[in-house]
Scaffold this motif. Structure first.
Motif, PDB file in Angstrom:
ATOM      1  N   TRP A 157      48.007  25.646  74.311  1.00 35.88           N
ATOM      2  CA  TRP A 157      47.646  24.651  73.303  1.00 35.88           C
ATOM      3  C   TRP A 157      48.866  23.935  72.736  1.00 35.88           C
ATOM      4  O   TRP A 157      49.906  24.541  72.518  1.00 35.88           O
ATOM      5  N   ARG A 203      40.223  21.704  70.936  1.00 37.84           N
ATOM      6  CA  ARG A 203      39.535  22.569  69.983  1.00 37.84           C
ATOM      7  C   ARG A 203      39.954  22.236  68.564  1.00 37.84           C
ATOM      8  O   ARG A 203      41.090  21.791  68.305  1.00 37.84           O
ATOM      9  N   PRO A 220      40.528  24.548  65.591  1.00 34.35           N
ATOM     10  CA  PRO A 220      40.624  25.999  65.411  1.00 34.35           C
ATOM     11  C   PRO A 220      39.782  26.503  64.248  1.00 34.35           C
ATOM     12  O   PRO A 220      39.566  25.818  63.253  1.00 34.35           O
ATOM     13  N   ALA A 221      39.310  27.730  64.407  1.00 38.05           N
ATOM     14  CA  ALA A 221      38.581  28.399  63.332  1.00 38.05           C
ATOM     15  C   ALA A 221      39.481  28.534  62.109  1.00 38.05           C
ATOM     16  O   ALA A 221      40.714  28.546  62.212  1.00 38.05           O
ATOM     17  N   TYR A 247      36.894  36.086  63.049  1.00 37.55           N
ATOM     18  CA  TYR A 247      36.852  35.111  64.146  1.00 37.55           C
ATOM     19  C   TYR A 247      35.762  35.466  65.151  1.00 37.55           C
ATOM     20  O   TYR A 247      35.641  36.614  65.574  1.00 37.55           O
ATOM     21  N   PRO A 253      35.088  30.864  70.750  1.00 30.80           N
ATOM     22  CA  PRO A 253      34.840  29.443  70.998  1.00 30.80           C
ATOM     23  C   PRO A 253      33.352  29.106  71.013  1.00 30.80           C
ATOM     24  O   PRO A 253      32.540  29.866  71.548  1.00 30.80           O
ATOM     25  N   GLN A 303      31.895  21.938  62.654  1.00 28.85           N
ATOM     26  CA  GLN A 303      32.325  23.229  62.120  1.00 28.85           C
ATOM     27  C   GLN A 303      31.621  23.531  60.801  1.00 28.85           C
ATOM     28  O   GLN A 303      31.296  24.682  60.501  1.00 28.85           O
ATOM     29  N   ASP A 344      36.023  28.497  66.797  1.00 27.00           N
ATOM     30  CA  ASP A 344      36.744  27.356  67.347  1.00 27.00           C
ATOM     31  C   ASP A 344      35.683  26.398  67.881  1.00 27.00           C
ATOM     32  O   ASP A 344      34.854  26.790  68.717  1.00 27.00           O
ATOM     33  N   VAL A 370      34.952  23.684  70.320  1.00 23.89           N
ATOM     34  CA  VAL A 370      35.654  23.326  71.554  1.00 23.89           C
ATOM     35  C   VAL A 370      34.830  22.314  72.343  1.00 23.89           C
ATOM     36  O   VAL A 370      33.611  22.430  72.451  1.00 23.89           O
TER      37      VAL A 370
END
Length: 555
Positions: free
Chosen positions: A37, A69, A71-72, A79, A82, A106, A114, A116
């Motif tokens: 990434w 993505r 990210p979370a 977590y 994805p 989200q 995540d 994605v």
């Protein structure tokens, strides 16, 4: 199909593609066999993932997928991995859509994920790209010659488009120098999704797919029934019909959306609907009269960004385009129809018009980035059964399919007719049936009450192929739930992903929006701040996916 890959490959009335406004250059990012990434688009992370062109023969080579993505935003212990998102198409850019809609998605599904997305092989920022034309100018010239688009516009409309399908098929085969076309099939994209998931360190897919993304999700569930953590498909197509190149079932509810225009206009009143008549039948009669008038007397129109002719085909295409996003376009379409009665086609033209083509010879850093038209053609035809019909057999087939809907020419006829010239197939491609007796987790399906290209019949047929899965309905016209924000629908989405809860049989959600901007029914309680924020997020998602699910042209 969002747009849906069933849309007519040569139609002129696509909404402008939304692309990521950034200087990030994908071609300068080195491909890798891992998810390496880098920061991109300010708050996102991007990578180019190498995947096998042919999963059964590594010697064929690789494709490089553009993967992105958001990210979370939770601790490591919270977590949940994805959540892959496909906005439809085929040919829609998951990258561009996520850049616009990622934070909103989200908010709907949860910050534990995540969010994605990716550009499928052959599409947009992924390489090699599917390109039938050598320059953007050549593509623009092809589009300029694409009329007549409506297969019932004249006696030569179907033969003309059949011949154009033959021509485009020949161009595709001759110019496929990278050899990408036969590997762009849906089954390979499903395998790519599993590989992406595994590269994250997870063995089971979490997925949300719209429109054509439902074919992709159902295909994944068929190929990998034991690799499902969550699969939510929204605006469900009949995947078996897709693979059989016979999409007649998809037109089942198209005329219901037209009726919602008539009913909604009559109910909204003259201040909100410029094409108003006191009854729905009156609105319908008025449209019939206007359509016949334009058939014999097309209208010339000039707008600030260009010009064109509003003829029978244009009018029908504009109406059909509005069926995808009626809450957004019914009001403007009504204004355009009323103006057209007075000889003014500019309003209608401006609603669906793309800016005139201008050659930019300096913009060659990512060739053919907006190649969704080529991708639509490559995937829908390369997936489907080879069309061997003669022109006479196609005409008989179309005449029979036309009994399903008044607008079938933009869906069923176009799919089969446009694929009549396709030549590039992979012998071992997946062709159905799409079903699995046991899946590691139930799928969740959503249909709207009147979807122009993904009717409830298609969703119910898909449901029958996956015992134990669930379906619910959003009571709104339009293609997928995301064209009409609904707090109820988003609640069921979140519950499914958060704890696996499935809606009870017969669940129906209302949309939190009205046609023509009519006053909404009063609520017992005012919306909370969280609900207001969620509704705003759903509207952002709607704007982001609109270009994908309504796009029809070779861009």
């Amino acid at each position: 199909m969002g747009a849906h890959s069933t849309l007519f490959f040569s139609a002129l009335l696509a909404s402008p593609a939304v692309f990521a406004q950034t200087t990030f250059l994908w071609d300068q990012l080195a491909p890798s066999a891992d998810l390496d990434w880098v920061t991109c688009y300010s708050r996102f992370q991007c990578t180019r993932l190498e995947v096998p062109l042919d999963y059964s023969d590594a010697s064929v080579g690789t494709a490089d997928l553009a993967v992105i993505r958001l990210p979370a935003n939770v601790s490591k212990s919270e977590y949940r991995g994805p959540l892959l998102f496909n906005p439809g198409g085929p040919g829609g850019s998951g990258v561009d859509t996520l850049v616009q809609a990622g934070p909103s998605l989200q908010l709907v599904f949860g910050s534990e994920y995540d969010i994605v997305s990716f550009d499928p092989r052959g599409v947009s920022y992924s390489t090699p790209v599917a390109a039938f034309f050598q320059t953007d100018a050549e593509r623009a010239l092809w589009n300029a010659g694409s009329l007549p688009a409506s297969l019932n516009a004249s006696s030569d409309a179907l033969p003309f488009n059949w011949a154009r399908g033959k021509l485009l098929g020949q161009l595709a085969a001759q110019r496929d120098t990278s050899g990408i076309l036969k590997y762009m099939t849906t089954d390979n994209v499903a395998r790519d999704m599993l590989l992406i998931t595994q590269k994250f360190g997870f063995e089971k897919l979490q997925y949300y797919g719209l429109s054509y993304g439902t074919v992709l999700g159902a295909t994944f569930a068929t190929l990998f029934p034991d690799k499902i953590e969550r699969i939510l498909i929204d605006g469900v197509l009949d995947a078996d019909a897709w693979f059989n190149t016979n999409l007649t079932i998809e037109a089942t509810d198209t005329d219901k959306v037209l009726q919602s225009f008539f009913d909604g206009c009559a109910a909204a009143g003259p201040e909100l609907c410029a094409f108003y008549e006191p009854t729905a039948a009156g609105v319908a009669d008025r449209l019939t009269a206007l359509t016949e008038s334009v058939r014999t007397h097309p209208v010339a129109a000039i707008t600030p960004v260009g010009y064109g002719i509003v003829d029978y085909s244009f009018l029908r295409q504009a109406l059909f385009t509005s069926f995808y996003v009626p809450y957004m376009l019914f009001g403007p379409i009504a204004q355009g129809l009323a103006a057209l009665e007075n000889g003014n086609g500019s309003i209608l033209l401006s609603i669906v018009q793309q800016p005139a083509f201008e050659c930019d010879c300096s913009n060659d850093t990512v060739p053919f980035h907006l190649n969704n038209g080529e991708a639509v053609f490559a995937v829908q035809c390369g997936d489907g059964s080879k069309v061997t019909d003669t022109l006479e057999e196609l005409r008989a087939w179309y005449d029979n399919a036309a009994k399903t809907s008044k607008f079938v020419e933009f869906l069923v006829g176009s799919n089969r007719v446009s694929c009549a010239g396709w030549q590039v197939y992979r012998d071992d491609r997946f062709e159905g049936p799409v079903a699995a007796a046991n899946t590691s987790f139930p799928l969740l399906l959503l249909t709207t009450s009147a979807d122009p290209v993904a009717p409830s019949a298609a969703a119910l047929k898909t449901l029958a192929g996956f015992p134990g899965s669930a379906i619910f309905t959003q009571d709104s016209p339009g293609h997928t739930s995301m064209t009409a924000p609904s707090l109820c629908t988003s609640t069921y989405f979140r519950q499914y992903f958060q704890n696996g809860t499935l809606p009870a049989s017969g669940t129906v959600c209302a949309a939190d929006i009205t046609l023509f901007g009519a006053p909404a029914p009063s609520r017992r309680d005012a919306l909370s701040a969280e609900e207001e924020e969620l509704l705003a997020a759903l509207k952002v998602i709607s704007e982001a996916v609109r270009p994908v699910i309504t796009s029809k042209r070779i861009n």
